[in-house]
Scaffold this motif. Structure first.
Motif, PDB file in Angstrom:
ATOM      1  N   LEU A   1     -12.846   2.768  -4.663  1.00  0.00           N
ATOM      2  CA  LEU A   1     -12.996   4.187  -4.341  1.00  0.00           C
ATOM      3  C   LEU A   1     -11.646   4.798  -4.007  1.00  0.00           C
ATOM      4  N   TYR A   2     -11.375   5.960  -4.610  1.00  0.00           N
ATOM      5  CA  TYR A   2     -10.068   6.619  -4.528  1.00  0.00           C
ATOM      6  C   TYR A   2     -10.195   8.030  -3.971  1.00  0.00           C
ATOM      7  N   LEU A   3      -9.187   8.430  -3.224  1.00  0.00           N
ATOM      8  CA  LEU A   3      -9.059   9.797  -2.713  1.00  0.00           C
ATOM      9  C   LEU A   3      -7.784  10.430  -3.264  1.00  0.00           C
ATOM     10  N   GLY A   4      -7.899  11.648  -3.768  1.00  0.00           N
ATOM     11  CA  GLY A   4      -6.725  12.387  -4.224  1.00  0.00           C
ATOM     12  C   GLY A   4      -6.051  11.820  -5.449  1.00  0.00           C
ATOM     13  N   SER A   5      -6.730  10.963  -6.179  1.00  0.00           N
ATOM     14  CA  SER A   5      -6.165  10.329  -7.376  1.00  0.00           C
ATOM     15  C   SER A   5      -6.644  11.038  -8.636  1.00  0.00           C
ATOM     16  N   VAL A   6      -5.983  10.726  -9.743  1.00  0.00           N
ATOM     17  CA  VAL A   6      -6.392  11.230 -11.054  1.00  0.00           C
ATOM     18  C   VAL A   6      -6.982  10.047 -11.822  1.00  0.00           C
ATOM     19  N   PRO A   7      -8.261  10.132 -12.212  1.00  0.00           N
ATOM     20  CA  PRO A   7      -8.882   9.022 -12.932  1.00  0.00           C
ATOM     21  C   PRO A   7      -8.401   8.960 -14.379  1.00  0.00           C
ATOM     22  N   PRO A   8      -8.558   7.801 -15.024  1.00  0.00           N
ATOM     23  CA  PRO A   8      -8.119   7.672 -16.419  1.00  0.00           C
ATOM     24  C   PRO A   8      -9.065   8.379 -17.382  1.00  0.00           C
ATOM     25  N   GLY A   9      -8.499   8.820 -18.511  1.00  0.00           N
ATOM     26  CA  GLY A   9      -9.304   9.354 -19.606  1.00  0.00           C
ATOM     27  C   GLY A   9      -9.817  10.765 -19.387  1.00  0.00           C
ATOM     28  N   ARG A  10     -10.670  11.174 -20.310  1.00  0.00           N
ATOM     29  CA  ARG A  10     -11.225  12.528 -20.240  1.00  0.00           C
ATOM     30  C   ARG A  10     -12.268  12.630 -19.129  1.00  0.00           C
ATOM     31  N   LYS A  11     -12.525  13.843 -18.707  1.00  0.00           N
ATOM     32  CA  LYS A  11     -13.469  14.106 -17.622  1.00  0.00           C
ATOM     33  C   LYS A  11     -14.672  14.868 -18.187  1.00  0.00           C
ATOM     34  N   ILE A  12     -15.841  14.254 -18.102  1.00  0.00           N
ATOM     35  CA  ILE A  12     -17.079  14.882 -18.549  1.00  0.00           C
ATOM     36  C   ILE A  12     -17.766  15.468 -17.318  1.00  0.00           C
ATOM     37  N   THR A  13     -18.118  16.744 -17.375  1.00  0.00           N
ATOM     38  CA  THR A  13     -18.814  17.370 -16.246  1.00  0.00           C
ATOM     39  C   THR A  13     -20.306  17.070 -16.347  1.00  0.00           C
ATOM     40  N   SER A  14     -20.866  16.538 -15.271  1.00  0.00           N
ATOM     41  CA  SER A  14     -22.282  16.191 -15.240  1.00  0.00           C
ATOM     42  C   SER A  14     -23.135  17.439 -15.087  1.00  0.00           C
ATOM     43  N   SER A  15     -24.217  17.489 -15.835  1.00  0.00           N
ATOM     44  CA  SER A  15     -25.186  18.577 -15.681  1.00  0.00           C
ATOM     45  C   SER A  15     -26.287  18.173 -14.707  1.00  0.00           C
ATOM     46  N   LEU A  16     -26.179  16.967 -14.163  1.00  0.00           N
ATOM     47  CA  LEU A  16     -27.214  16.430 -13.289  1.00  0.00           C
ATOM     48  C   LEU A  16     -26.888  16.708 -11.818  1.00  0.00           C
ATOM     49  N   THR A  17     -26.686  17.985 -11.472  1.00  0.00           N
ATOM     50  CA  THR A  17     -26.441  18.376 -10.089  1.00  0.00           C
ATOM     51  C   THR A  17     -27.390  19.507  -9.723  1.00  0.00           C
ATOM     52  N   THR A  18     -27.770  19.567  -8.448  1.00  0.00           N
ATOM     53  CA  THR A  18     -28.663  20.628  -8.001  1.00  0.00           C
ATOM     54  C   THR A  18     -28.536  20.826  -6.498  1.00  0.00           C
ATOM     55  N   ALA A  19     -28.953  21.994  -6.058  1.00  0.00           N
ATOM     56  CA  ALA A  19     -29.097  22.234  -4.628  1.00  0.00           C
ATOM     57  C   ALA A  19     -30.335  21.477  -4.160  1.00  0.00           C
ATOM     58  N   THR A  20     -30.344  21.062  -2.913  1.00  0.00           N
ATOM     59  CA  THR A  20     -31.528  20.362  -2.403  1.00  0.00           C
ATOM     60  C   THR A  20     -32.565  21.332  -1.870  1.00  0.00           C
ATOM     61  N   ASN A  21     -32.174  22.572  -1.606  1.00  0.00           N
ATOM     62  CA  ASN A  21     -33.122  23.617  -1.238  1.00  0.00           C
ATOM     63  C   ASN A  21     -33.538  24.288  -2.541  1.00  0.00           C
ATOM     64  N   LEU A  22     -34.778  24.125  -2.934  1.00  0.00           N
ATOM     65  CA  LEU A  22     -35.213  24.582  -4.248  1.00  0.00           C
ATOM     66  C   LEU A  22     -35.710  26.018  -4.267  1.00  0.00           C
ATOM     67  N   SER A  23     -35.299  26.807  -3.265  1.00  0.00           N
ATOM     68  CA  SER A  23     -35.656  28.226  -3.304  1.00  0.00           C
ATOM     69  C   SER A  23     -34.862  28.893  -4.416  1.00  0.00           C
ATOM     70  N   LEU A  24     -35.481  29.893  -5.050  1.00  0.00           N
ATOM     71  CA  LEU A  24     -34.844  30.547  -6.183  1.00  0.00           C
ATOM     72  C   LEU A  24     -34.116  31.801  -5.749  1.00  0.00           C
ATOM     73  N   PRO A  25     -33.007  32.142  -6.341  1.00  0.00           N
ATOM     74  CA  PRO A  25     -32.314  31.362  -7.365  1.00  0.00           C
ATOM     75  C   PRO A  25     -31.599  30.163  -6.728  1.00  0.00           C
ATOM     76  N   LEU A  26     -31.483  29.082  -7.491  1.00  0.00           N
ATOM     77  CA  LEU A  26     -30.819  27.881  -6.991  1.00  0.00           C
ATOM     78  C   LEU A  26     -29.340  28.148  -6.736  1.00  0.00           C
ATOM     79  N   ALA A  27     -28.856  27.658  -5.618  1.00  0.00           N
ATOM     80  CA  ALA A  27     -27.422  27.748  -5.335  1.00  0.00           C
ATOM     81  C   ALA A  27     -26.681  26.838  -6.312  1.00  0.00           C
ATOM     82  N   LYS A  28     -25.485  27.234  -6.697  1.00  0.00           N
ATOM     83  CA  LYS A  28     -24.660  26.416  -7.599  1.00  0.00           C
ATOM     84  C   LYS A  28     -23.473  25.882  -6.807  1.00  0.00           C
TER      85      LYS A  28
END
Length: 175
Positions: free
Chosen positions: A76-103
Motif C-alpha cells: 500500500l502506497y501514499l502519494g505515489s504514482v502507480p505504473p501503467g494507465r489509469k482506468i476510472t471505475s464506474s463502480l462507485t456510489t454514495a451510501t445514502n441512496l436519496s435522489l439525486p445521488l451525490a457524486k
C-alpha cells in the motif's frame, strides 16, 4: 422522607463520523474491476483526489478480496504514482441512496494487469491476503488525502490469481 425534585439530564445521542457523513451524502463506496495478475504482471487499485477537488478525502477502509486459488501480497502506497494507465471505475456510489445521488470528487482508479513499479511517494505498509478470503484494512479516517493525493494497493504474487479492491471514504470540504 421527601425526595428532591431533580431534573434528569437530556438524552445524548452519539453517532460515528461515518454515519454522520452518510446522512450528509458525503460517504462513498466503490470497487475496482476484476484484477488478474501473477509473475511479472501486477495489478493495482486506489483512490485519487484531483488537484481541483476542493475536498480532503478521508479513507475509512480498504478491502482486498482474493478471488483466485493463490494467496497474494498487497503493498500500500501514499502519494505515489502507480505504473501503467489509469482506468476510472464506474463502480462507485454514495451510501445514502436519496435522489439525486451525490457524486464523489475522488476518483477510484485501477489497472487490472501491468508491468512496473510505483514512482515517488511512500510505501506505507504491506498485507498478505490468503486464498478465498477478504482482508479488511480499517483505518477509520486516519489516512487523509489532500487535493492531488493518492492511496493505492499494488497486488503481486508469483502465481496467477484474481482480486478486487474495495474502498469506503468520505469527503470533507476544504474551507
Amino acid at each position: 422522607m421527601k425526595l428532591l425534585n431533580v431534573t434528569s439530564p437530556p438524552p445524548v445521542t452519539s453517532i460515528t463520523p461515518q454515519f454522520l457523513k452518510t446522512i450528509q451524502d458525503h460517504f462513498f463506496v466503490g470497487q475496482t474491476g476484476l484484477l488478474s495478475f501473477g509473475g511479472s504482471i501486477v495489478a493495482w487499485g486506489g483512490l485519487f483526489n484531483p488537484l481541483n477537488s476542493g475536498v480532503n478525502v478521508v479513507i475509512n477502509d480498504t478491502t482486498l478480496s482474493d478471488l483466485g486459488v493463490n494467496a497474494f501480497t498487497a503493498d500500500l502506497y501514499l502519494g505515489s504514482v502507480p505504473p501503467g494507465r489509469k482506468i476510472t471505475s464506474s463502480l462507485t456510489t454514495a451510501t445514502n441512496l436519496s435522489l439525486p445521488l451525490a457524486k464523489p470528487k475522488a476518483k477510484l482508479k485501477f489497472n487490472p494487469a501491468v508491468r512496473g513499479v510505483p514512482q515517488g511517494g511512500t510505501f506505507a505498509f504491506i498485507r498478505r491476503v490468503e486464498t478465498d478470503t477478504t482482508q479488511v484494512i480499517d483505518v477509520s479516517g486516519r489516512i487523509i488525502l489532500p487535493p492531488g493525493g493518492t492511496f493505492f494497493a499494488l497486488l503481486k504474487t508469483q502465481v496467477f490469481t484474481q482480486s478486487r479492491i474495495g474502498f469506503a471514504w468520505w469527503e470533507e470540504r476544504i474551507k
